[in-house]
Design a protein around this motif. Structure first.
Motif, PDB file in Angstrom:
ATOM      1  N   ARG A 143       0.821  -1.216   0.000  1.00  0.00           N
ATOM      2  CA  ARG A 143       0.000   0.000   0.000  1.00  0.00           C
ATOM      3  C   ARG A 143       0.854   1.266   0.000  1.00  0.00           C
ATOM      4  NH1 ARG A 143      -5.216  -0.026  -0.589  1.00  0.00           N
ATOM      5  NH2 ARG A 143      -5.362   1.884   0.564  1.00  0.00           N
ATOM      6  N   ALA A 144       2.042   1.186   0.528  1.00  0.00           N
ATOM      7  CA  ALA A 144       2.887   2.379   0.636  1.00  0.00           C
ATOM      8  C   ALA A 144       3.621   2.637  -0.672  1.00  0.00           C
ATOM      9  CB  ALA A 144       3.894   2.205   1.765  1.00  0.00           C
ATOM     10  N   TRP A 145       3.677   3.892  -1.039  1.00  0.00           N
ATOM     11  CA  TRP A 145       4.437   4.319  -2.203  1.00  0.00           C
ATOM     12  C   TRP A 145       5.846   4.642  -1.710  1.00  0.00           C
ATOM     13  CZ3 TRP A 145       0.386   8.550  -3.774  1.00  0.00           C
ATOM     14  CH2 TRP A 145      -0.825   7.930  -4.109  1.00  0.00           C
ATOM     15  N   THR A 146       6.800   3.851  -2.093  1.00  0.00           N
ATOM     16  CA  THR A 146       8.151   4.002  -1.523  1.00  0.00           C
ATOM     17  C   THR A 146       9.085   4.852  -2.373  1.00  0.00           C
ATOM     18  OG1 THR A 146       8.749   1.869  -2.500  1.00  0.00           O
ATOM     19  CG2 THR A 146       8.027   1.860  -0.200  1.00  0.00           C
ATOM     20  N   THR A 147       8.776   5.035  -3.639  1.00  0.00           N
ATOM     21  CA  THR A 147       9.633   5.870  -4.497  1.00  0.00           C
ATOM     22  C   THR A 147       8.777   6.933  -5.163  1.00  0.00           C
ATOM     23  OG1 THR A 147       9.323   4.517  -6.476  1.00  0.00           O
ATOM     24  CG2 THR A 147      11.151   3.903  -5.006  1.00  0.00           C
ATOM     25  N   ALA A 148       9.411   7.992  -5.595  1.00  0.00           N
ATOM     26  CA  ALA A 148       8.693   9.067  -6.275  1.00  0.00           C
ATOM     27  C   ALA A 148       8.090   8.564  -7.584  1.00  0.00           C
ATOM     28  CB  ALA A 148       9.634  10.235  -6.531  1.00  0.00           C
ATOM     29  N   GLU A 149       8.805   7.711  -8.275  1.00  0.00           N
ATOM     30  CA  GLU A 149       8.311   7.163  -9.543  1.00  0.00           C
ATOM     31  C   GLU A 149       7.061   6.319  -9.316  1.00  0.00           C
ATOM     32  OE1 GLU A 149       9.774   3.874 -12.781  1.00  0.00           O
ATOM     33  OE2 GLU A 149      11.306   5.153 -11.866  1.00  0.00           O
ATOM     34  N   GLU A 150       7.109   5.479  -8.306  1.00  0.00           N
ATOM     35  CA  GLU A 150       5.953   4.638  -7.982  1.00  0.00           C
ATOM     36  C   GLU A 150       4.762   5.505  -7.575  1.00  0.00           C
ATOM     37  OE1 GLU A 150       4.806   0.962  -4.955  1.00  0.00           O
ATOM     38  OE2 GLU A 150       6.591   2.156  -4.575  1.00  0.00           O
ATOM     39  N   ALA A 151       5.017   6.519  -6.774  1.00  0.00           N
ATOM     40  CA  ALA A 151       3.948   7.403  -6.316  1.00  0.00           C
ATOM     41  C   ALA A 151       3.303   8.126  -7.493  1.00  0.00           C
ATOM     42  CB  ALA A 151       4.502   8.412  -5.314  1.00  0.00           C
TER      43      ALA A 151
END
Length: 118
Positions: free
Chosen positions: A60-68
């Motif tokens: 559930r967590a967005w860990t990188t800026a690209e993923e977010a």
């Protein structure tokens, strides 16, 4: 008058001691109730923190800026984007204790958009 005072001294002293004891007991009960409320609130906050901490270590967590950016752009509308961004903020603020991640949802009667919070 002095004789009357001497006769009544022991009974008045007992009445005073009983009143003092009742006052101390009432204060103790009041402090106990306040402590129980504080404990209940702390337990609730701890449960919420654990929930968001576990969310950080899940998918559930967005860990990188690209993923977010990728996930955010795939969300179909503003309501879902806002919900997702708020969840990410709460994961970091409540789950990980990052005070710098805190952001108010609104200010001066104006609700921030998902883009602003993102």
């Amino acid at each position: 008058m002095i004789c009357f005072g001497k006769q009544q001294a022991s009974s008045e002293r007992k009445r005073f001691d009983d009143a003092l004891k009742a006052q101390k007991e009432a204060r103790r009960k009041k402090e106990e109730i306040a402590l129980q409320k504080k404990l209940d609130n702390s337990q609730e906050e701890y449960i919420i923190a654990i929930y968001f901490f576990e969310q950080y270590h899940s998918q559930r967590a967005w860990t990188t800026a690209e993923e977010a950016t990728n996930i955010y752009s795939r969300l179909p509308n503003e309501a879902q984007q806002l919900k997702a961004v708020k969840e990410q903020i709460l994961i970091r603020y409540l789950g990980l204790g990052w005070n710098e991640a805190h952001h108010p949802w609104s200010s001066g009667g104006t609700t921030f958009s998902s883009r602003h919070l993102f």
